[in-house]
Design a protein around this motif. Structure first.
Motif, PDB file in Angstrom:
ATOM      1  N   PRO A 163      -8.526 -11.588 -22.039  1.00  6.55           N
ATOM      2  CA  PRO A 163      -8.827 -11.649 -20.716  1.00  6.55           C
ATOM      3  C   PRO A 163      -9.457 -11.254 -19.975  1.00  6.55           C
ATOM      4  N   HIS A 164     -10.299 -11.584 -18.309  1.00  5.80           N
ATOM      5  CA  HIS A 164     -11.333 -11.116 -17.603  1.00  5.80           C
ATOM      6  C   HIS A 164     -10.512 -10.110 -16.864  1.00  5.80           C
ATOM      7  N   ARG A 165     -10.061 -11.142 -15.691  1.00  8.11           N
ATOM      8  CA  ARG A 165      -9.405 -10.169 -14.587  1.00  8.11           C
ATOM      9  C   ARG A 165      -8.080 -10.277 -14.572  1.00  8.11           C
ATOM     10  N   GLY A 166      -7.820  -8.822 -14.491  1.00  7.88           N
ATOM     11  CA  GLY A 166      -6.408  -8.401 -13.659  1.00  7.88           C
ATOM     12  C   GLY A 166      -5.656  -8.580 -13.116  1.00  7.88           C
ATOM     13  N   HIS A 167      -4.603  -8.877 -13.472  1.00  5.41           N
ATOM     14  CA  HIS A 167      -3.430 -10.046 -12.309  1.00  5.41           C
ATOM     15  C   HIS A 167      -3.842  -9.124 -11.146  1.00  5.41           C
ATOM     16  N   SER A 168      -3.681  -9.847  -9.876  1.00  3.14           N
ATOM     17  CA  SER A 168      -3.196  -9.638  -8.690  1.00  3.14           C
ATOM     18  C   SER A 168      -2.799  -8.711  -8.450  1.00  3.14           C
ATOM     19  N   GLY A 169      -1.024  -9.416  -8.547  1.00  5.94           N
ATOM     20  CA  GLY A 169      -0.198  -8.663  -8.044  1.00  5.94           C
ATOM     21  C   GLY A 169      -0.556  -6.813  -8.713  1.00  5.94           C
ATOM     22  N   GLN A 170      -0.227  -6.716  -9.954  1.00  8.94           N
ATOM     23  CA  GLN A 170      -0.580  -5.474 -10.208  1.00  8.94           C
ATOM     24  C   GLN A 170      -1.753  -4.711 -10.320  1.00  8.94           C
ATOM     25  N   ILE A 171      -2.804  -5.301  -9.320  1.00  8.06           N
ATOM     26  CA  ILE A 171      -3.604  -4.679  -8.998  1.00  8.06           C
ATOM     27  C   ILE A 171      -3.159  -3.842  -7.198  1.00  8.06           C
ATOM     28  N   ARG A 172      -2.363  -4.947  -6.930  1.00  4.56           N
ATOM     29  CA  ARG A 172      -1.856  -4.630  -5.563  1.00  4.56           C
ATOM     30  C   ARG A 172      -1.044  -3.001  -5.457  1.00  4.56           C
ATOM     31  N   LYS A 173      -0.067  -2.741  -6.462  1.00 12.33           N
ATOM     32  CA  LYS A 173       0.230  -2.619  -7.077  1.00 12.33           C
ATOM     33  C   LYS A 173      -0.808  -0.671  -7.022  1.00 12.33           C
ATOM     34  N   ALA A 174      -1.544  -1.434  -8.117  1.00  9.38           N
ATOM     35  CA  ALA A 174      -1.515  -0.084  -8.653  1.00  9.38           C
ATOM     36  C   ALA A 174      -2.840   0.321  -6.972  1.00  9.38           C
ATOM     37  N   ILE A 175      -2.869   0.081  -6.128  1.00  6.02           N
ATOM     38  CA  ILE A 175      -3.629   0.733  -5.262  1.00  6.02           C
ATOM     39  C   ILE A 175      -2.937   1.251  -3.921  1.00  6.02           C
ATOM     40  N   GLU A 176      -1.801   0.908  -3.889  1.00  5.11           N
ATOM     41  CA  GLU A 176      -0.905   1.480  -3.074  1.00  5.11           C
ATOM     42  C   GLU A 176      -0.998   2.773  -3.763  1.00  5.11           C
ATOM     43  N   GLU A 177      -0.771   2.673  -5.260  1.00  2.72           N
ATOM     44  CA  GLU A 177      -0.404   4.229  -5.843  1.00  2.72           C
ATOM     45  C   GLU A 177      -1.642   4.990  -6.001  1.00  2.72           C
ATOM     46  N   LEU A 178      -3.023   4.070  -5.798  1.00  2.13           N
ATOM     47  CA  LEU A 178      -3.408   5.220  -5.618  1.00  2.13           C
ATOM     48  C   LEU A 178      -3.842   6.101  -3.664  1.00  2.13           C
ATOM     49  N   LEU A 179      -3.942   5.135  -3.285  1.00 10.53           N
ATOM     50  CA  LEU A 179      -3.310   5.534  -1.378  1.00 10.53           C
ATOM     51  C   LEU A 179      -2.631   6.047  -1.936  1.00 10.53           C
ATOM     52  N   ASN A 180      -1.155   6.222  -2.341  1.00 10.79           N
ATOM     53  CA  ASN A 180      -0.015   7.564  -2.034  1.00 10.79           C
ATOM     54  C   ASN A 180       0.168   8.973  -2.610  1.00 10.79           C
TER      55      ASN A 180
END
Length: 332
Positions: free
Chosen positions: A188-205
């Protein structure tokens, strides 16, 4: 098309792969390979006094240079003496190719002199293994071995070579493959975009976050990407032992190494954070202690190129399977 013996093919393939240094010790099963090494000047050979040393030297060479280390040993005890360094490279995800001599093909399974099943012995501690069946296979096998060893999550690959496959009296057409495509192996190379969006939400909160990085950031050459993301977020950063150096040790955000051999501060922070961003690490028992009570208060984001590490030791909330050098800029 040039005609070469199996021994000459092996040495030429190593040179075409860009190998400059080989660590090894000669023996009967690999004498034809050593003869071919003697006839060229592109590859340097380093003679050791024990095959285990050759393995550790190749491992260290890989850690320092980022290139794949190469070991050349004979059959039987020569090959089995490399088991400890192979296991070390496997546990620490170090790319290495081990070229082990083997008895002649017609003697395999006959308990011949210095015959051991190196493929079977090493199976639990290698990323993959090959046994040469015919000299003409050597260029393709060497190309695959180096590709598998260095791509995805790196690791050691054993290539077992029967003596008759290197016979100088038999010549075959030599052509080294330019590319490798293996249907059953797609790192694998690029991560799943949906999971990355979830991660960003957690990072910001997050209110009490900790970034926790391991050897995957070092092996993935992603220190620059990690540092950029950490500085944008302003989060504290801790490393495992294998991850030391991935983030500048003199940076004000660095809180030291964690785990049973680490600093008090990052261990306390891990047990009190509300978000743990784990990058390129495997939640080793040297870090977690009792996994039943480890960071239960925190949501965990785990970024790793090896899907087998996700949820293996610690259950995570946001798994991202991918190369951290590509995933981290997507988060940034």
């Amino acid at each position: 098309m040039e005609l070469l013996s199996g021994g000459e093919m092996l040495v030429r393939a190593l040179a075409d792969e860009g190998v400059e240094h080989v660590f090894g010790y000669p023996g009967g099963a690999v004498l034809h390979i050593y003869d071919a090494l003697f006839q060229q000047e592109r590859i340097n050979h380093y003679l050791v006094r024990h095959e285990q040393a050759a393995g550790h030297m190749a491992d260290a060479y890989s850690r320092v240079t980022g290139k794949t280390g190469v070991v050349l040993v004979t059959s039987g005890p020569g090959a089995t003496n490399t088991v400890t360094p192979i296991a070390t490279a496997y546990m620490d995800s170090i790319p290495m190719v081990i070229l082990s001599g083997q008895v002649a093909s017609h003697l395999i399974g006959e308990d011949a002199f210095q015959e051991t099943d190196m493929v079977g012995i090493s199976r639990p501690i290698v990323k993959h293994s090959f046994q040469v069946r015919h000299a003409s296979e050597i260029p393709a096998i060497i190309k695959k071995a180096f590709y598998i060893a260095a791509s995805g999550r790196p690791g050691p690959v054993v290539v077992d070579i029967p003596k008759d496959a290197t016979n100088p009296a038999e010549k075959f057409a030599y052509e080294y493959p330019e590319k490798v495509k293996m249907r059953s192996y797609q790192p694998p190379h690029r991560g799943h975009s949906g999971q990355i969006r979830k991660a960003i939400e957690e990072l910001l909160n997050a209110k009490r976050p900790v970034i926790y990085t391991g050897g995957g950031v070092v092996q993935g050459n992603a220190s620059e990407q990690l540092t950029e993301l950490a500085h944008i977020l302003g989060f504290p950063v801790t490393n495992t032992l294998m991850g030391l150096g991935a983030f500048p040790g003199n940076d004000e955000q660095f809180i030291g190494m964690l785990g049973m051999h680490g600093n008090y501060g990052p261990n306390v922070n891990t047990n009190e954070c509300d978000l743990l961003i784990a990058i390129g690490m495997r939640f080793s028992d040297r870090v977690t202690g009792n996994v039943d009570t480890y960071a239960k208060q925190a949501k965990i984001i785990h970024i790793d190129i090896d899907h087998a590490e996700i949820n293996k030791n610690v259950e995570v909330d946001v798994p991202i399977v991918g190369d951290c050098k590509e995933v981290l800029p997507m988060l940034t």
